[in-house]
Design a protein around this motif. Structure first.
Motif, PDB file in Angstrom:
ATOM      1  N   PRO A  32       0.794  -1.231   0.000  1.00 17.82           N
ATOM      2  CA  PRO A  32       0.000   0.000   0.000  1.00 17.82           C
ATOM      3  C   PRO A  32       0.829   1.284   0.000  1.00 17.82           C
ATOM      4  O   PRO A  32       0.277   2.372  -0.151  1.00 17.82           O
ATOM      5  CB  PRO A  32      -0.824  -0.111   1.295  1.00 17.82           C
ATOM      6  CG  PRO A  32      -0.911  -1.577   1.548  1.00 17.82           C
ATOM      7  CD  PRO A  32       0.414  -2.114   1.115  1.00 17.82           C
ATOM      8  N   LEU A  33       2.137   1.168   0.156  1.00 13.87           N
ATOM      9  CA  LEU A  33       3.000   2.347   0.082  1.00 13.87           C
ATOM     10  C   LEU A  33       3.613   2.509  -1.307  1.00 13.87           C
ATOM     11  O   LEU A  33       4.520   3.325  -1.500  1.00 13.87           O
ATOM     12  CB  LEU A  33       4.110   2.250   1.136  1.00 13.87           C
ATOM     13  CG  LEU A  33       3.629   2.141   2.583  1.00 13.87           C
ATOM     14  CD1 LEU A  33       4.818   2.039   3.527  1.00 13.87           C
ATOM     15  CD2 LEU A  33       2.745   3.321   2.963  1.00 13.87           C
ATOM     16  N   THR A  34       3.104   1.751  -2.273  1.00  6.60           N
ATOM     17  CA  THR A  34       3.606   1.835  -3.640  1.00  6.60           C
ATOM     18  C   THR A  34       2.502   2.243  -4.602  1.00  6.60           C
ATOM     19  O   THR A  34       1.328   1.925  -4.390  1.00  6.60           O
ATOM     20  CB  THR A  34       4.175   0.480  -4.109  1.00  6.60           C
ATOM     21  OG1 THR A  34       3.107  -0.475  -4.249  1.00  6.60           O
ATOM     22  CG2 THR A  34       5.197  -0.055  -3.107  1.00  6.60           C
ATOM     23  N   ARG A  79      -0.388   5.259   6.091  1.00  6.66           N
ATOM     24  CA  ARG A  79      -1.112   5.256   4.822  1.00  6.66           C
ATOM     25  C   ARG A  79      -0.605   6.396   3.953  1.00  6.66           C
ATOM     26  O   ARG A  79       0.042   7.333   4.443  1.00  6.66           O
ATOM     27  CB  ARG A  79      -2.615   5.383   5.063  1.00  6.66           C
ATOM     28  CG  ARG A  79      -3.022   6.669   5.730  1.00  6.66           C
ATOM     29  CD  ARG A  79      -4.548   6.839   5.714  1.00  6.66           C
ATOM     30  NE  ARG A  79      -5.194   6.213   6.858  1.00  6.66           N
ATOM     31  CZ  ARG A  79      -6.110   5.265   6.747  1.00  6.66           C
ATOM     32  NH1 ARG A  79      -6.443   4.790   5.579  1.00  6.66           N
ATOM     33  NH2 ARG A  79      -6.690   4.763   7.821  1.00  6.66           N
ATOM     34  N   LEU A  80      -0.904   6.328   2.668  1.00  4.22           N
ATOM     35  CA  LEU A  80      -0.626   7.421   1.744  1.00  4.22           C
ATOM     36  C   LEU A  80      -1.838   8.341   1.656  1.00  4.22           C
ATOM     37  O   LEU A  80      -2.952   7.966   1.999  1.00  4.22           O
ATOM     38  CB  LEU A  80      -0.287   6.864   0.353  1.00  4.22           C
ATOM     39  CG  LEU A  80       0.916   5.914   0.263  1.00  4.22           C
ATOM     40  CD1 LEU A  80       1.145   5.504  -1.196  1.00  4.22           C
ATOM     41  CD2 LEU A  80       2.172   6.543   0.841  1.00  4.22           C
ATOM     42  N   ILE A  85      -3.248   9.589  -4.136  1.00  3.22           N
ATOM     43  CA  ILE A  85      -3.436   8.257  -4.727  1.00  3.22           C
ATOM     44  C   ILE A  85      -4.380   8.355  -5.921  1.00  3.22           C
ATOM     45  O   ILE A  85      -4.116   7.806  -6.996  1.00  3.22           O
ATOM     46  CB  ILE A  85      -4.003   7.274  -3.690  1.00  3.22           C
ATOM     47  CG1 ILE A  85      -2.955   6.948  -2.619  1.00  3.22           C
ATOM     48  CG2 ILE A  85      -4.467   5.985  -4.373  1.00  3.22           C
ATOM     49  CD1 ILE A  85      -3.511   6.126  -1.472  1.00  3.22           C
ATOM     50  N   ALA A  86      -5.503   9.055  -5.729  1.00  2.00           N
ATOM     51  CA  ALA A  86      -6.485   9.198  -6.814  1.00  2.00           C
ATOM     52  C   ALA A  86      -5.871   9.883  -8.031  1.00  2.00           C
ATOM     53  O   ALA A  86      -6.145   9.496  -9.182  1.00  2.00           O
ATOM     54  CB  ALA A  86      -7.705   9.970  -6.320  1.00  2.00           C
ATOM     55  N   ALA A  87      -5.032  10.892  -7.787  1.00  2.00           N
ATOM     56  CA  ALA A  87      -4.382  11.591  -8.896  1.00  2.00           C
ATOM     57  C   ALA A  87      -3.423  10.664  -9.642  1.00  2.00           C
ATOM     58  O   ALA A  87      -3.269  10.777 -10.871  1.00  2.00           O
ATOM     59  CB  ALA A  87      -3.635  12.810  -8.375  1.00  2.00           C
TER      60      ALA A  87
END
Length: 402
Positions: A32-34, A79-80, A85-87
């Motif tokens: 989840p960090l990638t 978390r990021l 993330i969406a972008a």
């Protein structure tokens, strides 16, 4: 008579909604960090033609305590940022809606408005926003601007808790109002790009919003030209009367948490009553029911997997939403029953990612299609088009015309 198809969404959070998900996930614990991980999840969701995905976020570390970090070291922490993330996902997808979560309690609405409008531009009209209140004292401690009392979920009817929750949602209401006004502050035709006259914008089509309230004083206009949807889709999670009213005033989509079909019908009735009470104009809320899902080829296998997850967690999974453990066919029957009770669709929370997302797209979606309850692909257009929501006209353009 043609059946009304339902809307289907997925809620993405770390490696899944079960606290022990990282112990059994097919993804690496650091995935989840990638960027690759989130791109893969979004691609899988789009493969299933899901309407939208939401991305969870918080201003504090994940915790089982209401007042700050807990002492557990056996669960995912960190978390990021959901908007970023969406972008990152946006240019690698073509159809699916992207709805990140941000706090209205500690985030300036001007920043939110520009970030989500930018997401709408770069995604070609597929952006949304899920505002949430930050009720944890630890989150407030990161900013040092206010003190929030520890809220005991068992004592929310006490006077201090009622005041605190009321203030949080009143502030959230103002935040969404500011964001929506900023999205409207550029008319659609404000950018004229007239090379012969040297005029890039028509200044008469940019508007001050001049908002002043207890929490915000925002002049405007925004710095981002009006986005493809005009107003990106606003979604809210609601469990009770106060957030139902908030959603009725300010949202396009509401996520609710029924326990069965009868409860689903009661919640839909309560949401419609809230819309009438607040004098909602425009299209009714799209009501999507949340479900935590743990899917497998047989019910026995699903139950065994859940038991193993609970053992690793050290206690039985609990959730604000109902938890389904079983096969895709059984879940399809359940969704059909709840859909008949009045909900417009569902937001599924995979217990383990990517496992339960893959089961959703490759087993549940075909089962729903077999029942005539889900479309076979994307019809094209924006997220608003997909949800059957009209594109609103800028309030300032209307005022200028009047």
């Amino acid at each position: 008579m043609t059946k009304k198809t339902l809307h289907l969404a997925v809620a993405l959070d770390g490696l899944g909604w079960h606290p022990a998900a990282w112990r059994l996930s097919h993804a690496d614990a650091t995935a989840p960090l990638t960027a690759r991980y989130w791109n893969t999840l979004a691609g899988e969701a789009e493969r299933g033609a899901l309407d939208l995905l939401t991305i969870e976020d918080s201003l504090d570390l994940q915790s089982s305590r209401p007042d700050g970090p807990d002492d557990r070291v056996d669960q995912v922490r960190g978390r990021l940022d959901a908007v970023q993330i969406a972008a990152r996902i946006a240019p690698l997808t073509r159809h699916i809606g992207l709805i990140p979560t941000t706090s209205t309690t500690h985030t300036e609405p001007f920043h939110v408005s520009t970030a989500v409008a930018t997401l709408d531009h770069v995604s070609g009209g597929r952006a949304g926003w899920r505002p949430r209140v930050s009720a944890r004292r630890a989150e407030a401690g990161h900013f040092g601007r206010r003190d929030i009392p520890v809220l005991d979920l068992a004592r929310l009817d006490e006077a201090e808790a009622v005041r605190a929750v009321g203030d949080l949602f009143a502030e959230a209401s103002d935040a969404v109002e500011v964001v929506r006004r900023l999205w409207d502050s550029w008319q659609d035709d404000a950018v004229i790009r007239d090379v012969p006259t040297g005029r890039f914008v028509d200044r008469e089509r940019l508007h001050y919003i001049d908002f002043t309230g207890p929490w915000f004083s925002v002049k405007g206009p925004t710095i981002v030209p009006r986005s493809p949807q005009g107003q990106p889709v606003v979604a809210a999670l609601a469990h009770s009367a106060v957030p139902y009213a908030f959603a009725a005033r300010h949202a396009d989509v509401v996520f609710v948490t029924p326990t069965d079909s009868e409860h689903a019908a009661a919640i839909v009735a309560e949401v419609r009553a809230a819309e009438e009470t607040v004098g909602r104009t425009g299209p009714p809320l799209r009501v999507l029911a949340d479900l935590v899902v743990l899917l497998d080829e047989t019910t026995t296998l699903a139950r065994h997997r859940r038991t193993r997850l609970d053992e690793l967690h050290g206690e039985e999974l609990t959730s604000d939403a109902a938890i389904f453990t079983g096969t895709a066919d059984r879940l399809a029957d359940l969704l059909a029953e709840w859909h008949r009770a009045g909900v417009d669709g569902f937001r599924l929370r995979p217990a383990v990612l990517p496992d339960d997302l893959t089961a959703t797209t490759r087993a549940l979606v075909p089962a729903l299609r077999d029942r005539g309850l889900f479309r076979s692909g994307y019809p094209g257009g924006t997220l608003r088009d997909l949800l059957g929501l009209p594109r609103p006209v800028s309030r300032y353009a209307v005022a200028a015309t009047a």
